[in-house]
Design a protein around this motif. Sequence first.
Motif, PDB file in Angstrom:
ATOM      1  N   SER A 113       0.847  -1.191   0.000  1.00  6.97           N
ATOM      2  CA  SER A 113       0.000   0.000   0.000  1.00  6.97           C
ATOM      3  C   SER A 113       0.880   1.238   0.000  1.00  6.97           C
ATOM      4  CB  SER A 113      -0.929  -0.002   1.224  1.00  6.97           C
ATOM      5  OG  SER A 113      -0.164   0.011   2.408  1.00  6.97           O
ATOM      6  N   GLY A 114       0.272   2.366  -0.256  1.00  7.87           N
ATOM      7  CA  GLY A 114       1.010   3.614  -0.258  1.00  7.87           C
ATOM      8  C   GLY A 114       1.689   3.886  -1.584  1.00  7.87           C
ATOM      9  N   HIS A 115       2.368   4.997  -1.620  1.00  8.72           N
ATOM     10  CA  HIS A 115       3.025   5.425  -2.858  1.00  8.72           C
ATOM     11  C   HIS A 115       4.546   5.355  -2.738  1.00  8.72           C
ATOM     12  CE1 HIS A 115       3.020   7.380  -6.773  1.00  8.72           C
ATOM     13  NE2 HIS A 115       3.989   8.169  -6.339  1.00  8.72           N
ATOM     14  N   TYR A 116       5.103   5.895  -1.674  1.00  6.87           N
ATOM     15  CA  TYR A 116       6.557   5.902  -1.459  1.00  6.87           C
ATOM     16  C   TYR A 116       6.934   4.868  -0.410  1.00  6.87           C
ATOM     17  CZ  TYR A 116       6.551  10.345  -3.922  1.00  6.87           C
ATOM     18  OH  TYR A 116       6.401  11.316  -4.871  1.00  6.87           O
ATOM     19  N   ASP A 117       8.127   4.354  -0.540  1.00  6.18           N
ATOM     20  CA  ASP A 117       8.639   3.455   0.495  1.00  6.18           C
ATOM     21  C   ASP A 117       9.960   3.954   1.064  1.00  6.18           C
ATOM     22  OD1 ASP A 117      10.457   2.866  -1.503  1.00  6.18           O
ATOM     23  OD2 ASP A 117      10.378   0.707  -1.193  1.00  6.18           O
ATOM     24  N   PHE A 118      10.385   5.152   0.624  1.00  5.13           N
ATOM     25  CA  PHE A 118      11.621   5.784   1.108  1.00  5.13           C
ATOM     26  C   PHE A 118      12.844   4.883   0.926  1.00  5.13           C
ATOM     27  CE2 PHE A 118       8.003   7.581   3.360  1.00  5.13           C
ATOM     28  CZ  PHE A 118       8.119   8.909   2.990  1.00  5.13           C
ATOM     29  N   GLY A 119      12.814   4.041  -0.122  1.00  4.27           N
ATOM     30  CA  GLY A 119      13.956   3.198  -0.455  1.00  4.27           C
ATOM     31  C   GLY A 119      14.095   1.937   0.369  1.00  4.27           C
ATOM     32  N   VAL A 120      13.096   1.626   1.185  1.00  2.06           N
ATOM     33  CA  VAL A 120      13.187   0.475   2.094  1.00  2.06           C
ATOM     34  C   VAL A 120      13.326  -0.839   1.327  1.00  2.06           C
ATOM     35  CG1 VAL A 120      11.905  -0.855   3.829  1.00  2.06           C
ATOM     36  CG2 VAL A 120      11.995   1.633   3.975  1.00  2.06           C
ATOM     37  N   ASN A 121      12.565  -1.022   0.259  1.00  2.00           N
ATOM     38  CA  ASN A 121      12.645  -2.287  -0.478  1.00  2.00           C
ATOM     39  C   ASN A 121      13.999  -2.462  -1.152  1.00  2.00           C
ATOM     40  OD1 ASN A 121      10.027  -3.865  -0.373  1.00  2.00           O
ATOM     41  ND2 ASN A 121       9.302  -1.774  -0.689  1.00  2.00           N
ATOM     42  N   ARG A 122      14.544  -1.406  -1.717  1.00  2.00           N
ATOM     43  CA  ARG A 122      15.882  -1.482  -2.316  1.00  2.00           C
ATOM     44  C   ARG A 122      16.928  -1.814  -1.254  1.00  2.00           C
ATOM     45  NH1 ARG A 122      18.065  -0.186  -7.064  1.00  2.00           N
ATOM     46  NH2 ARG A 122      16.099   0.723  -7.748  1.00  2.00           N
ATOM     47  N   GLU A 123      16.844  -1.157  -0.098  1.00  2.00           N
ATOM     48  CA  GLU A 123      17.795  -1.429   0.988  1.00  2.00           C
ATOM     49  C   GLU A 123      17.689  -2.877   1.462  1.00  2.00           C
ATOM     50  OE1 GLU A 123      17.140   1.446   4.086  1.00  2.00           O
ATOM     51  OE2 GLU A 123      17.684   3.123   2.777  1.00  2.00           O
ATOM     52  N   ARG A 124      16.464  -3.394   1.552  1.00  2.08           N
ATOM     53  CA  ARG A 124      16.267  -4.777   2.002  1.00  2.08           C
ATOM     54  C   ARG A 124      16.871  -5.761   0.996  1.00  2.08           C
ATOM     55  NH1 ARG A 124      11.041  -4.876   2.299  1.00  2.08           N
ATOM     56  NH2 ARG A 124      10.992  -4.092   4.427  1.00  2.08           N
ATOM     57  N   MET A 125      16.667  -5.516  -0.292  1.00  2.00           N
ATOM     58  CA  MET A 125      17.229  -6.415  -1.303  1.00  2.00           C
ATOM     59  C   MET A 125      18.756  -6.324  -1.320  1.00  2.00           C
ATOM     60  SD  MET A 125      14.719  -8.150  -2.461  1.00  2.00           S
ATOM     61  CE  MET A 125      13.957  -7.975  -0.852  1.00  2.00           C
ATOM     62  N   ASP A 126      19.304  -5.130  -1.076  1.00  2.00           N
ATOM     63  CA  ASP A 126      20.761  -4.989  -0.958  1.00  2.00           C
ATOM     64  C   ASP A 126      21.277  -5.755   0.258  1.00  2.00           C
ATOM     65  OD1 ASP A 126      21.200  -3.482  -3.268  1.00  2.00           O
ATOM     66  OD2 ASP A 126      21.010  -1.557  -2.220  1.00  2.00           O
ATOM     67  N   ALA A 127      20.523  -5.724   1.362  1.00  2.00           N
ATOM     68  CA  ALA A 127      20.922  -6.462   2.566  1.00  2.00           C
ATOM     69  C   ALA A 127      20.889  -7.970   2.311  1.00  2.00           C
ATOM     70  CB  ALA A 127      20.004  -6.100   3.735  1.00  2.00           C
ATOM     71  N   LEU A 128      19.870  -8.446   1.604  1.00  2.00           N
ATOM     72  CA  LEU A 128      19.812  -9.875   1.273  1.00  2.00           C
ATOM     73  C   LEU A 128      20.948 -10.254   0.331  1.00  2.00           C
ATOM     74  CD1 LEU A 128      15.970 -10.466   0.908  1.00  2.00           C
ATOM     75  CD2 LEU A 128      17.502 -11.375   2.674  1.00  2.00           C
ATOM     76  N   ARG A 129      21.261  -9.380  -0.628  1.00  2.00           N
ATOM     77  CA  ARG A 129      22.384  -9.629  -1.541  1.00  2.00           C
ATOM     78  C   ARG A 129      23.684  -9.780  -0.740  1.00  2.00           C
ATOM     79  NH1 ARG A 129      22.686  -8.576  -6.748  1.00  2.00           N
ATOM     80  NH2 ARG A 129      20.955  -7.105  -6.652  1.00  2.00           N
ATOM     81  N   ALA A 130      23.899  -8.877   0.213  1.00  2.00           N
ATOM     82  CA  ALA A 130      25.115  -8.926   1.042  1.00  2.00           C
ATOM     83  C   ALA A 130      25.140 -10.206   1.883  1.00  2.00           C
ATOM     84  CB  ALA A 130      25.192  -7.688   1.930  1.00  2.00           C
ATOM     85  N   ALA A 131      23.987 -10.596   2.432  1.00  2.00           N
ATOM     86  CA  ALA A 131      23.932 -11.794   3.259  1.00  2.00           C
ATOM     87  C   ALA A 131      24.190 -13.054   2.442  1.00  2.00           C
ATOM     88  CB  ALA A 131      22.561 -11.888   3.925  1.00  2.00           C
ATOM     89  N   LEU A 132      23.842 -13.036   1.167  1.00  2.00           N
ATOM     90  CA  LEU A 132      24.013 -14.215   0.310  1.00  2.00           C
ATOM     91  C   LEU A 132      25.341 -14.229  -0.435  1.00  2.00           C
ATOM     92  CD1 LEU A 132      20.384 -14.363  -1.084  1.00  2.00           C
ATOM     93  CD2 LEU A 132      21.424 -15.911   0.586  1.00  2.00           C
ATOM     94  N   SER A 133      26.089 -13.146  -0.364  1.00  2.00           N
ATOM     95  CA  SER A 133      27.377 -13.093  -1.051  1.00  2.00           C
ATOM     96  C   SER A 133      28.409 -13.893  -0.278  1.00  2.00           C
ATOM     97  CB  SER A 133      27.876 -11.645  -1.157  1.00  2.00           C
ATOM     98  OG  SER A 133      27.016 -10.912  -1.983  1.00  2.00           O
ATOM     99  N   PRO A 134      29.242 -14.650  -0.999  1.00  2.00           N
ATOM    100  CA  PRO A 134      30.280 -15.412  -0.314  1.00  2.00           C
ATOM    101  C   PRO A 134      31.276 -14.464   0.365  1.00  2.00           C
ATOM    102  CG  PRO A 134      30.473 -15.645  -2.705  1.00  2.00           C
ATOM    103  CD  PRO A 134      29.262 -14.818  -2.432  1.00  2.00           C
ATOM    104  N   ALA A 135      31.774 -14.900   1.500  1.00  2.00           N
ATOM    105  CA  ALA A 135      32.763 -14.086   2.236  1.00  2.00           C
ATOM    106  C   ALA A 135      34.016 -13.928   1.398  1.00  2.00           C
ATOM    107  CB  ALA A 135      33.085 -14.752   3.570  1.00  2.00           C
ATOM    108  N   ARG A 136      34.582 -12.746   1.476  1.00  2.00           N
ATOM    109  CA  ARG A 136      35.800 -12.493   0.682  1.00  2.00           C
ATOM    110  C   ARG A 136      37.001 -12.461   1.543  1.00  2.00           C
ATOM    111  NH1 ARG A 136      33.414  -8.439  -3.871  1.00  2.00           N
ATOM    112  NH2 ARG A 136      31.660  -9.737  -4.201  1.00  2.00           N
TER     113      ARG A 136
END
Length: 136
Positions: A113-136
């Motif tokens: 719902s709503g119009h804006y999410d203030f970037g929350v969904n992008r930040e969450r997907m970036d956090a999941l990407r980081a969590a799934l990335s192999p350790a370097r």
Amino acid sequence: MKIASVPLLALLSSVAIAAPPALTPCPDKPNCVSTEASGKAQMAPIPFSGTAAEAQDALRRAITALPRSTVTRDEPGFVAAEFRSRVFGFVDAAEFVIDGDARVIRFRSGARSGHYDFGVNRERMDALRAALSPAR
């Protein structure tokens, strides 16, 4: 007992091969991101190593490690989840397709719902990407 002879091609053509579920398209609002979108809503898929089943297990663990998250659907090659905001309890819905051939996780995450999410969904997907990335 008599066994009928069935040509192999006829047998194979009768077996239905399920295509992976399609991701829900993002609406024309700035509250959604997707690997299938264009413009500002577009994000790159998440690469993985190992098997698709291992990637799905890791994705499930990464989702449930996030606060106020719930996996709502989990079947081979597909995961759906909901995330609730801390203060008002707004729900964001996410879908993930584990593409074993391309070795990537495609996704869509957006506010219900709503119009804006203030970037929350992008930040969450970036956090999941980081969590799934192999350790370097």
